[in-house]
Each structure stands twice: as C-alpha cells, then as structure tokens.
Design a protein around this motif. Structure first.
Motif, PDB file in Angstrom:
ATOM      1  N   LEU A  35      -0.316  33.642  26.504  1.00 25.94           N
ATOM      2  CA  LEU A  35      -0.463  32.370  26.589  1.00 25.94           C
ATOM      3  C   LEU A  35      -2.157  31.890  26.998  1.00 25.94           C
ATOM      4  O   LEU A  35      -2.044  32.109  28.770  1.00 25.94           O
ATOM      5  CB  LEU A  35       0.364  31.429  27.099  1.00 25.94           C
ATOM      6  CG  LEU A  35       0.465  29.296  26.814  1.00 25.94           C
ATOM      7  CD1 LEU A  35       0.326  29.589  25.078  1.00 25.94           C
ATOM      8  CD2 LEU A  35       1.362  29.390  27.476  1.00 25.94           C
ATOM      9  N   GLN A  36      -3.290  31.445  26.414  1.00 23.09           N
ATOM     10  CA  GLN A  36      -3.709  31.018  25.992  1.00 23.09           C
ATOM     11  C   GLN A  36      -4.160  28.883  27.208  1.00 23.09           C
ATOM     12  O   GLN A  36      -5.558  28.904  27.417  1.00 23.09           O
ATOM     13  CB  GLN A  36      -5.897  31.097  26.211  1.00 23.09           C
ATOM     14  CG  GLN A  36      -5.685  32.451  25.548  1.00 23.09           C
ATOM     15  CD  GLN A  36      -5.485  33.146  24.539  1.00 23.09           C
ATOM     16  OE1 GLN A  36      -6.055  31.979  23.439  1.00 23.09           O
ATOM     17  NE2 GLN A  36      -4.887  34.878  23.632  1.00 23.09           N
ATOM     18  N   GLY A  37      -3.014  28.953  26.853  1.00 26.35           N
ATOM     19  CA  GLY A  37      -2.910  27.076  27.085  1.00 26.35           C
ATOM     20  C   GLY A  37      -2.737  26.563  25.955  1.00 26.35           C
ATOM     21  O   GLY A  37      -2.195  26.850  24.944  1.00 26.35           O
ATOM     22  N   TYR A  38      -2.739  25.212  25.870  1.00 26.09           N
ATOM     23  CA  TYR A  38      -1.986  24.016  24.502  1.00 26.09           C
ATOM     24  C   TYR A  38      -3.015  23.326  24.044  1.00 26.09           C
ATOM     25  O   TYR A  38      -3.828  23.267  24.611  1.00 26.09           O
ATOM     26  CB  TYR A  38      -1.261  23.772  25.554  1.00 26.09           C
ATOM     27  CG  TYR A  38      -0.021  24.490  26.360  1.00 26.09           C
ATOM     28  CD1 TYR A  38       1.237  24.937  24.928  1.00 26.09           C
ATOM     29  CD2 TYR A  38       0.050  24.647  27.025  1.00 26.09           C
ATOM     30  CE1 TYR A  38       2.001  25.616  25.287  1.00 26.09           C
ATOM     31  CE2 TYR A  38       1.035  25.599  27.999  1.00 26.09           C
ATOM     32  CZ  TYR A  38       2.231  25.830  27.071  1.00 26.09           C
ATOM     33  OH  TYR A  38       2.956  26.202  27.911  1.00 26.09           O
ATOM     34  N   VAL A  39      -2.704  22.762  22.935  1.00 25.13           N
ATOM     35  CA  VAL A  39      -3.878  21.971  22.347  1.00 25.13           C
ATOM     36  C   VAL A  39      -2.558  20.770  21.834  1.00 25.13           C
ATOM     37  O   VAL A  39      -1.688  20.781  21.101  1.00 25.13           O
ATOM     38  CB  VAL A  39      -4.031  22.557  20.963  1.00 25.13           C
ATOM     39  CG1 VAL A  39      -4.909  21.235  20.324  1.00 25.13           C
ATOM     40  CG2 VAL A  39      -5.392  22.967  21.610  1.00 25.13           C
ATOM     41  N   ASN A  45     -15.885  18.098  26.599  1.00 24.38           N
ATOM     42  CA  ASN A  45     -14.814  18.782  25.483  1.00 24.38           C
ATOM     43  C   ASN A  45     -13.496  19.058  25.487  1.00 24.38           C
ATOM     44  O   ASN A  45     -13.325  20.126  24.188  1.00 24.38           O
ATOM     45  CB  ASN A  45     -16.183  19.977  25.149  1.00 24.38           C
ATOM     46  CG  ASN A  45     -17.225  19.933  25.114  1.00 24.38           C
ATOM     47  OD1 ASN A  45     -17.731  18.731  23.975  1.00 24.38           O
ATOM     48  ND2 ASN A  45     -18.495  20.791  26.343  1.00 24.38           N
ATOM     49  N   GLY A  46     -12.950  18.328  26.168  1.00 20.23           N
ATOM     50  CA  GLY A  46     -11.724  18.517  26.490  1.00 20.23           C
ATOM     51  C   GLY A  46     -10.748  18.101  25.081  1.00 20.23           C
ATOM     52  O   GLY A  46      -9.498  17.544  25.350  1.00 20.23           O
ATOM     53  N   CYS A  65      -6.973  19.454  24.768  1.00 21.06           N
ATOM     54  CA  CYS A  65      -6.996  20.715  24.929  1.00 21.06           C
ATOM     55  C   CYS A  65      -6.519  21.111  26.517  1.00 21.06           C
ATOM     56  O   CYS A  65      -6.791  20.133  27.680  1.00 21.06           O
ATOM     57  CB  CYS A  65      -7.717  21.996  25.499  1.00 21.06           C
ATOM     58  SG  CYS A  65      -8.470  21.053  23.433  1.00 21.06           S
ATOM     59  N   TYR A  66      -4.979  21.873  26.777  1.00 21.76           N
ATOM     60  CA  TYR A  66      -5.140  21.781  27.994  1.00 21.76           C
ATOM     61  C   TYR A  66      -4.857  23.519  28.825  1.00 21.76           C
ATOM     62  O   TYR A  66      -4.234  24.151  28.024  1.00 21.76           O
ATOM     63  CB  TYR A  66      -3.496  21.383  28.338  1.00 21.76           C
ATOM     64  CG  TYR A  66      -3.751  19.832  28.289  1.00 21.76           C
ATOM     65  CD1 TYR A  66      -3.191  18.735  29.254  1.00 21.76           C
ATOM     66  CD2 TYR A  66      -2.982  19.482  26.610  1.00 21.76           C
ATOM     67  CE1 TYR A  66      -3.366  18.130  28.974  1.00 21.76           C
ATOM     68  CE2 TYR A  66      -3.031  18.043  26.687  1.00 21.76           C
ATOM     69  CZ  TYR A  66      -2.900  17.645  28.119  1.00 21.76           C
ATOM     70  OH  TYR A  66      -2.095  16.005  27.149  1.00 21.76           O
ATOM     71  N   SER A  67      -4.642  23.671  29.902  1.00 20.16           N
ATOM     72  CA  SER A  67      -4.280  25.108  30.391  1.00 20.16           C
ATOM     73  C   SER A  67      -2.956  25.155  30.501  1.00 20.16           C
ATOM     74  O   SER A  67      -2.885  24.581  30.405  1.00 20.16           O
ATOM     75  CB  SER A  67      -5.061  25.118  32.228  1.00 20.16           C
ATOM     76  OG  SER A  67      -4.482  24.493  33.033  1.00 20.16           O
ATOM     77  N   GLU A 110     -12.196  21.823  29.204  1.00 20.97           N
ATOM     78  CA  GLU A 110     -13.014  22.500  27.763  1.00 20.97           C
ATOM     79  C   GLU A 110     -11.669  23.105  26.279  1.00 20.97           C
ATOM     80  O   GLU A 110     -10.858  24.334  26.606  1.00 20.97           O
ATOM     81  CB  GLU A 110     -13.501  22.673  27.500  1.00 20.97           C
ATOM     82  CG  GLU A 110     -15.000  22.320  28.609  1.00 20.97           C
ATOM     83  CD  GLU A 110     -16.003  23.126  28.637  1.00 20.97           C
ATOM     84  OE1 GLU A 110     -16.670  23.583  28.087  1.00 20.97           O
ATOM     85  OE2 GLU A 110     -16.673  22.529  29.735  1.00 20.97           O
ATOM     86  N   CYS A 111     -11.998  22.125  24.842  1.00 21.21           N
ATOM     87  CA  CYS A 111     -11.028  23.164  23.727  1.00 21.21           C
ATOM     88  C   CYS A 111     -11.819  24.335  23.784  1.00 21.21           C
ATOM     89  O   CYS A 111     -13.036  24.279  23.903  1.00 21.21           O
ATOM     90  CB  CYS A 111     -11.504  21.981  22.985  1.00 21.21           C
ATOM     91  SG  CYS A 111     -10.376  20.176  22.994  1.00 21.21           S
TER      92      CYS A 111
END
Length: 219
Positions: A36-40, A170-171, A191-193, A200-201
């Motif tokens: 997992l690298q983050g969420y959108v 850029n988020g 975009c979320y961590s 940033e996305c």
C-alpha cells in the motif's frame, strides 16, 4: 522476511486459538500493508453525474438531491488484483452513517469486493476511515451551494487549500465531462498517504478539466 514474519505469527495464533484461518487473514493483511502506497478518495459532484447518466437518475443519491457523494477510497498499490471474498456487512448504525456520503448499499458492497484485498483492515474499519476522511475534508461553498456557476480551476484549487491548509497544490485533481458542449466538473480526486494525511498525487492521477468549467448546482 515476510514469510518468516507470518510464520512466527502463525505459531502465536496456534498457541492462543488453534485457528489456522486467522493466520491466513493476518498474513494477507501484512502483505496488503506492505504494498500500500496511499489512497485516492473519489468525490462525485452528484448533480452533474445524475444529469449526465440516465441510468443513475433513479438512484437514491439523485432522487434525494445529494450535492456530493463518495464513490470510493481507492488504495494505491502495485497489486493487480484487489478483490476479496470477505464480508462487506456493516452494523445498522454504521451503515446509516456511511449512507450520508455513500447512499447506495450495492455500490458500497461492490466497492469493498473490488478493493478489500489491498487494504490492511476489514470492511467496518475501511468505511470508518472513509467517514473520518470525508468529515475532515472541508468543501468550498461553490460545490455545495445549490447554484450552477462557472469557476476557474485555479480559484477552486485555492479555495480547497485555504480550507484545508495541509492539502498541497498537487494533492487534488479535477475531472470533467461535457454537457451540451460545456465542460462540467464531475469528480474530485483527493490524495492521501497511508496514515491518512494529504499528499501530492501520483503522476498517473491527472486532471482532464480545462482552466474554466461549470459546477452544476442541483439536479
């Protein structure tokens, strides 16, 4: 290393519960977290979506006049298959809370079945995260005022950043579709961590809106 970690945990599960199935779930969750690298978070402009798609016009979100709905909190991962067979059932109370931003139960179940294998949590925890992020995101009045208006991408981005100070420029990304040849905002992507903070996305998450577009205020 991953195998050793899961194997050690397996011994603990056997010692405590003698339940092998629990081990499999734990190992899957560890594997999901490692990829997992983050969420959108995808936020729909509901009046625009209802106006553009006749197949959705009888859905609850259209009939009851929702101004914004969430279509999903998607995990960013290098795993191709994120499907799961685990249950998407929520308690009646939690289902009621989630329905405030995700009113279609069938859509919630399908979402979980499609992405649940790539998040290190169960359905209840996942939808609790969705609600927490949705409640913390401050929405400009231009998007929820009930009036159709023309806005610029620069202005709308600035409003989001002013209301959400930790959101980088850029988020957030904007998606548009055309209605009677006029570009209309249909979706936001935030975009979320992994820990739920704005970030940033990634480069593959792009906007397709022009510099100026319409916000549809009601359906």
């Amino acid at each position: 290393m991953k195998f050793t970690y899961c194997l050690k945990r397996k011994i603990n599960w056997l010692a405590w519960f003698f339940v092998y199935a629990g081990v499999g779930l734990f190992c899957v969750q560890v594997h999901a977290a490692s990829n997992l690298q983050g969420y959108v978070m995808r936020v729909q402009m509901t009046p625009a979506v209802c106006a553009l798609d006749s197949n959705r016009q009888k859905q609850r979100k259209c009939l009851e006049g929702y101004s914004l709905t969430i279509s999903g909190l998607l995990p960013e991962t290098n795993t191709n298959n994120c499907s799961t067979s685990s249950s998407a059932t929520l308690s009646p109370l939690q289902a009621k809370v989630v329905a405030r931003v995700m009113p279609e139960e069938n859509a919630r179940v399908q979402l979980w079945q499609n992405i649940g294998g790539c998040v290190p949590m169960n359905a209840s925890q996942y939808f609790r995260l969705v609600i927490n992020l949705a409640e913390n995101l401050k929405i400009p009045s231009d998007l929820s005022g009930g009036e159709s208006k023309q806005v610029t991408q620069t202005s709308l981005r600035s409003q989001f950043m002013r209301l959400n100070p930790s959101l980088p420029a850029n988020g957030i990304r904007f998606d548009c579709q055309s209605l009677h040849t006029k570009p209309m905002l249909t979706e936001l992507q935030i975009c979320y961590s992994v820990n739920g903070r704005y970030k940033e996305c990634s480069k593959h998450i792009v906007s397709n809106c022009p510099s100026s577009f319409m916000i549809k205020g009601s359906y």
